[in-house]
Design a protein around this motif. Structure first.
Motif, PDB file in Angstrom:
ATOM      1  N   ASP A 235     -23.107-104.145 118.618  1.00 32.68           N
ATOM      2  CA  ASP A 235     -22.994-105.392 119.262  1.00 32.68           C
ATOM      3  C   ASP A 235     -24.269-105.036 120.090  1.00 32.68           C
ATOM      4  N   GLU A 236     -24.241-105.717 121.251  1.00 34.47           N
ATOM      5  CA  GLU A 236     -25.552-106.405 121.751  1.00 34.47           C
ATOM      6  C   GLU A 236     -26.713-104.867 123.044  1.00 34.47           C
ATOM      7  N   ASP A 237     -25.518-104.657 123.233  1.00 34.74           N
ATOM      8  CA  ASP A 237     -25.833-102.954 123.758  1.00 34.74           C
ATOM      9  C   ASP A 237     -26.584-101.792 122.593  1.00 34.74           C
ATOM     10  N   GLY A 238     -27.008-102.224 121.620  1.00 35.95           N
ATOM     11  CA  GLY A 238     -27.459-100.912 120.911  1.00 35.95           C
ATOM     12  C   GLY A 238     -25.720-100.130 120.312  1.00 35.95           C
ATOM     13  N   LYS A 239     -24.965-100.679 120.606  1.00 32.96           N
ATOM     14  CA  LYS A 239     -23.738 -99.785 120.448  1.00 32.96           C
ATOM     15  C   LYS A 239     -22.902-100.305 118.713  1.00 32.96           C
TER      16      LYS A 239
ATOM     17  N   ASP B  28     -15.547-108.291 121.799  1.00 31.01           N
ATOM     18  CA  ASP B  28     -15.472-109.200 122.349  1.00 31.01           C
ATOM     19  C   ASP B  28     -16.741-110.796 121.773  1.00 31.01           C
ATOM     20  N   SER B  29     -16.517-111.440 121.931  1.00 31.39           N
ATOM     21  CA  SER B  29     -17.176-112.553 121.387  1.00 31.39           C
ATOM     22  C   SER B  29     -18.870-112.137 121.836  1.00 31.39           C
ATOM     23  N   GLY B  30     -19.308-112.516 120.832  1.00 33.80           N
ATOM     24  CA  GLY B  30     -20.968-112.948 121.550  1.00 33.80           C
ATOM     25  C   GLY B  30     -21.807-112.394 119.777  1.00 33.80           C
ATOM     26  N   ASN B  31     -22.992-112.254 120.326  1.00 30.86           N
ATOM     27  CA  ASN B  31     -23.663-111.815 118.699  1.00 30.86           C
ATOM     28  C   ASN B  31     -23.723-110.451 118.690  1.00 30.86           C
TER      29      ASN B  31
END
Length: 223
Positions: free
Chosen positions: A133-137, A167-170
């Motif tokens: 995910d965008e948090d690097g997880k 969740d929706s996202g990149n």
């Protein structure tokens, strides 16, 4: 000489109360308007019995011509940059409706299953895809069986390793492939599909390919 110094002092004192940006170039250097004012004032204050040497006057005129040419060149270059930027934007719009292949490992998840594209240098017996995910997880690891050399895709249903819907996202994905001996096979992630839109962000043009977004500079093939 001293006459020139006094002229400069007069110009400096007179311009201190009323200064315009057009008469002074960037960085505090003398602009072409101030240069011409200096030249005319110098002629007014010259000693009639000891006029300015023709060679010196000609050299000063040449300096003025060079200064004016440089300022005009800067204006022209700025205009050309604006025109080029506009042409690039227009060219990007021509990609809409075209099918392209582009380097990239970012995918936008919006609630529906997405296809993750990758290319193998050789055939593989095992392919492992990790999704972050965008948090690097890392949220999901998908492992598939044999895959052929060339372009391949693997589906991600949008769930994490615990079966929960993400969740929706990149999201970013990485591909590791191995042959029958367990040796690594070179893998490259890519996006392939029909361009549905164009986005501009901080001077970079992005093509929207379904649920993916790639920089126009990463496009390798247009069908």
């Amino acid at each position: 000489g001293s006459n020139v110094d006094s002229i400069l002092a007069n110009i400096s004192s007179s311009s201190s109360s009323s200064t315009t940006t057009s008469s002074t170039a960037a960085g505090g250097t003398l602009g072409k308007d101030s240069f011409m004012q200096l030249l005319v004032t110098q002629l007014q204050y010259q000693d009639p019995l000891n006029p300015m040497d023709n060679t010196e006057f000609t050299a000063q005129l040449a300096q003025f011509s060079q200064l004016e040419a440089m300022e005009n060149m800067n204006v022209t270059l700025e205009a050309m940059a604006v025109i080029q930027s506009s042409l690039n934007n227009i060219q990007a719009l021509s990609f809409i409706g075209k099918t392209v292949n582009a380097n990239g490992n970012t995918v936008e998840y919006g609630g529906n299953a997405v296809e993750l594209g990758y290319s193998l240098e050789d055939k593989a017996t095992t392919v492992r895809v990790s999704i972050w995910d965008e948090d690097g997880k890392k949220v999901r690891t998908i492992e598939s069986g044999a895959a052929s050399a060339g372009n391949n895709t693997i589906a991600w249903d949008g769930r994490d390793d615990d079966g929960n819907t993400c969740d929706s996202g990149n999201y970013t994905y990485y591909v590791n492939a191995y042959d029958v001996d367990g040796d690594a096979v070179s893998a490259t992630t890519y996006a392939s599909g029909t361009v549905t839109g164009v986005r501009y962000d901080n001077g970079t043009t992005y093509l929207i390919i379904g649920d993916k977004e790639v920089a126009i500079s990463d496009v390798e093939k247009i069908y």
